[in-house]
Design a protein around this motif. Structure first.
Motif, mmCIF file in Angstrom:
data_model
loop_
_atom_site.group_PDB
_atom_site.id
_atom_site.type_symbol
_atom_site.label_atom_id
_atom_site.label_comp_id
_atom_site.label_asym_id
_atom_site.label_seq_id
_atom_site.Cartn_x
_atom_site.Cartn_y
_atom_site.Cartn_z
ATOM 1 N N PHE A 15 3.353 5.539 -2.487
ATOM 2 C CA PHE A 15 2.070 4.992 -2.051
ATOM 3 C C PHE A 15 1.251 4.552 -3.251
ATOM 4 O O PHE A 15 1.421 5.029 -4.370
ATOM 5 C CB PHE A 15 1.286 5.992 -1.188
ATOM 6 C CG PHE A 15 0.958 7.290 -1.874
ATOM 7 C CD1 PHE A 15 -0.155 7.418 -2.698
ATOM 8 C CD2 PHE A 15 1.763 8.408 -1.686
ATOM 9 C CE1 PHE A 15 -0.460 8.610 -3.321
ATOM 10 C CE2 PHE A 15 1.466 9.607 -2.314
ATOM 11 C CZ PHE A 15 0.348 9.696 -3.124
ATOM 12 N N ILE A 72 0.390 4.362 11.262
ATOM 13 C CA ILE A 72 -0.373 4.362 10.012
ATOM 14 C C ILE A 72 -1.573 3.449 10.230
ATOM 15 O O ILE A 72 -1.425 2.354 10.780
ATOM 16 C CB ILE A 72 0.477 3.817 8.843
ATOM 17 C CG1 ILE A 72 1.728 4.667 8.634
ATOM 18 C CG2 ILE A 72 -0.346 3.728 7.561
ATOM 19 C CD1 ILE A 72 2.808 3.960 7.821
ATOM 20 N N PHE A 86 -5.267 9.259 0.908
ATOM 21 C CA PHE A 86 -4.303 9.460 1.987
ATOM 22 C C PHE A 86 -4.599 10.757 2.729
ATOM 23 O O PHE A 86 -5.002 11.756 2.137
ATOM 24 C CB PHE A 86 -2.879 9.547 1.424
ATOM 25 C CG PHE A 86 -2.267 8.209 1.107
ATOM 26 C CD1 PHE A 86 -1.319 7.651 1.931
ATOM 27 C CD2 PHE A 86 -2.663 7.497 -0.014
ATOM 28 C CE1 PHE A 86 -0.766 6.422 1.641
ATOM 29 C CE2 PHE A 86 -2.112 6.273 -0.317
ATOM 30 C CZ PHE A 86 -1.157 5.733 0.511
ATOM 31 N N SER A 87 -4.365 10.740 4.042
ATOM 32 C CA SER A 87 -4.446 11.966 4.842
ATOM 33 C C SER A 87 -3.563 11.823 6.065
ATOM 34 O O SER A 87 -3.387 10.725 6.603
ATOM 35 C CB SER A 87 -5.894 12.244 5.273
ATOM 36 O OG SER A 87 -6.375 11.220 6.113
ATOM 37 N N ASP A 88 -2.959 12.937 6.485
ATOM 38 C CA ASP A 88 -2.159 12.906 7.706
ATOM 39 C C ASP A 88 -2.994 13.447 8.851
ATOM 40 O O ASP A 88 -4.072 14.005 8.658
ATOM 41 C CB ASP A 88 -0.860 13.690 7.539
ATOM 42 C CG ASP A 88 -1.099 15.161 7.227
ATOM 43 O OD1 ASP A 88 -2.265 15.569 7.133
ATOM 44 O OD2 ASP A 88 -0.113 15.886 7.080
ATOM 45 N N GLU A 106 -8.928 3.943 2.863
ATOM 46 C CA GLU A 106 -8.318 5.176 3.346
ATOM 47 C C GLU A 106 -7.100 4.833 4.195
ATOM 48 O O GLU A 106 -7.143 3.907 5.009
ATOM 49 C CB GLU A 106 -9.310 5.972 4.196
ATOM 50 C CG GLU A 106 -10.548 6.434 3.441
ATOM 51 C CD GLU A 106 -11.605 7.013 4.356
ATOM 52 O OE1 GLU A 106 -12.421 7.824 3.876
ATOM 53 O OE2 GLU A 106 -11.633 6.636 5.555
ATOM 54 N N ILE A 107 -6.035 5.592 3.990
ATOM 55 C CA ILE A 107 -4.837 5.465 4.818
ATOM 56 C C ILE A 107 -4.634 6.785 5.551
ATOM 57 O O ILE A 107 -4.553 7.850 4.923
ATOM 58 C CB ILE A 107 -3.591 5.134 3.980
ATOM 59 C CG1 ILE A 107 -3.729 3.753 3.342
ATOM 60 C CG2 ILE A 107 -2.335 5.187 4.848
ATOM 61 C CD1 ILE A 107 -2.530 3.335 2.521
ATOM 62 N N GLN A 108 -4.561 6.702 6.870
ATOM 63 C CA GLN A 108 -4.249 7.877 7.688
ATOM 64 C C GLN A 108 -2.906 7.638 8.359
ATOM 65 O O GLN A 108 -2.626 6.528 8.817
ATOM 66 C CB GLN A 108 -5.336 8.113 8.730
ATOM 67 C CG GLN A 108 -6.689 8.483 8.131
ATOM 68 C CD GLN A 108 -7.716 8.806 9.194
ATOM 69 O OE1 GLN A 108 -7.761 8.175 10.245
ATOM 70 N NE2 GLN A 108 -8.555 9.795 8.930
ATOM 71 N N TYR A 109 -2.089 8.683 8.407
ATOM 72 C CA TYR A 109 -0.766 8.521 8.984
ATOM 73 C C TYR A 109 -0.393 9.751 9.796
ATOM 74 O O TYR A 109 -0.874 10.870 9.539
ATOM 75 C CB TYR A 109 0.280 8.275 7.890
ATOM 76 C CG TYR A 109 0.362 9.355 6.833
ATOM 77 C CD1 TYR A 109 1.246 10.425 6.979
ATOM 78 C CD2 TYR A 109 -0.438 9.324 5.698
ATOM 79 C CE1 TYR A 109 1.331 11.420 6.017
ATOM 80 C CE2 TYR A 109 -0.373 10.306 4.740
ATOM 81 C CZ TYR A 109 0.515 11.362 4.901
ATOM 82 O OH TYR A 109 0.588 12.352 3.947
ATOM 83 N N SER A 117 0.824 -1.204 0.000
ATOM 84 C CA SER A 117 0.000 0.000 0.000
ATOM 85 C C SER A 117 0.858 1.255 0.000
ATOM 86 O O SER A 117 0.460 2.292 -0.530
ATOM 87 C CB SER A 117 -0.913 0.018 1.229
ATOM 88 O OG SER A 117 -0.149 -0.022 2.420
ATOM 89 N N MET A 118 2.054 1.174 0.604
ATOM 90 C CA MET A 118 2.971 2.307 0.637
ATOM 91 C C MET A 118 4.345 1.798 1.039
ATOM 92 O O MET A 118 4.508 0.627 1.395
ATOM 93 C CB MET A 118 2.474 3.391 1.620
ATOM 94 C CG MET A 118 2.354 2.918 3.049
ATOM 95 S SD MET A 118 1.467 4.081 4.135
ATOM 96 C CE MET A 118 2.472 5.550 4.010
#
Length: 306
Positions: free
Chosen positions: A297, A276, A303-305, A283-286, A194-195
């Motif tokens: 990625f 992460i 993606f969102s931080d 959805e990936i949040q980190y 995924s990343m």
């Protein structure tokens, strides 16, 4: 400038260790890492009839002497139980057994408001059987890391340990480049990662916990091993995978599991570690702190931080 890779099976996982050093390490020295892992598994495994943990679990309500390793692991377990406000709780063993995830047979007993008791002789008394699976593999990865550093400290460029998803990286590869760490894709079956992260410098532990790998059928329902200690049921939220980074694998391993439970128990505040999380909405949040480490990625995610 040799780069050596050593692999072996332990704890129902494949361990892979790479050491980049100035000089070649004799193979018989590398096998010590396997032997030490076997020694720790014989102490902490709830699946082995002859393990120290199985003995303690079968002798609840009795004072028992323990090895130095078990004493240290139990102290770390108690420390993490307090620190994580009970979100990490090794007493979920009875829930796992009821769901069909059984190991060596042990008695069932109701949990008390403490994990275990100690006396002034250094003996321990369990009130209910416990599972060290949530901390044992992390403890083992940390132990192997310390062994490598003590033995080869002055000759290392860096090293990499992958203990079945619990990782430790330190330094750099032999050519000075960072370590490349892939994050598995739990959503797209056609995709591996995924990343990817690039990590170098001081020691970093990276641990992954997920609900998509360790699954089985029970009473015609799919269940997994991440138990909410308040509901006594497997986590039922949207998160499918968490990757946590810390100074030790014990820290990162426990934290990754606790983030699942915190997602259900919204009122539980646990200490922060960079992490992460991937959910079933693709959805990936980190954590913002990880932004400089992200090298790639997969476009199939948003993606969102935070």
């Amino acid at each position: 400038m040799p780069s050596q890779v050593f692999t072996f099976r332990a704890m129902n996982s494949t361990f892979e260790i790479r050491i980049d050093s100035k000089y070649e390490i004799p193979y018989d020295q590398l096998t010590i890492l396997n032997s030490e892992t076997e020694r720790l598994e014989q102490i902490m495994s709830r699946f082995r009839e002859s393990s120290e943990l199985t003995f303690l679990n079968r002798n609840i309500h009795k004072w028992n002497s323990v090895s130095d390793v078990m004493s240290h692991v139990l102290n770390r377990t108690e420390e993490k139980w307090f620190e994580m406000k009970g979100t990490f709780d090794p007493r979920v063993l009875s829930d796992l057994v009821q769901l069909g995830y059984a190991g060596s047979k042990v008695p069932q007993a109701p949990s008390q408001d403490y994990l275990f008791e100690w006396n002034n002789l250094g003996q321990v008394k369990f009130s209910t059987p416990i599972d060290l699976g949530g901390i044992g593999k992390g403890y083992t990865a940390d132990h192997l890391s310390n062994l490598i550093e003590r033995q080869y400290k002055n000759d290392l460029f860096g090293y990499f340990i992958n203990a079945g998803g619990d990782m430790v990286v330190n330094g750099t590869q032999e050519d000075g480049s960072p370590w490349n760490i892939g994050v598995e894709d739990p959503i797209h079956s056609e995709n591996d990662l995924s990343m990817a992260l690039r990590i170098s410098g001081e020691k970093t532990a990276i641990c992954t916990s997920s609900v998509w790998k360790n699954k089985w059928e029970h009473n015609n329902q799919s269940v997994h091993h991440l138990i909410n200690p308040w509901s006594h049921q497997p986590y039922q939220g949207n998160i499918v995978s968490v990757i946590a980074l810390g100074k030790t694998c014990v820290d990162a391993e426990v934290y990754a599991k606790c983030l699942f439970i915190q997602d259900e128990q919204k009122n539980i505040a646990i200490p922060f570690l960079p992490h992460i999380s991937i959910n079933n909405q693709k959805e990936i949040q980190y954590s913002t702190e990880l932004t400089p480490k992200i090298s790639w990625f997969y476009s199939g995610f948003s993606f969102s931080d935070r």
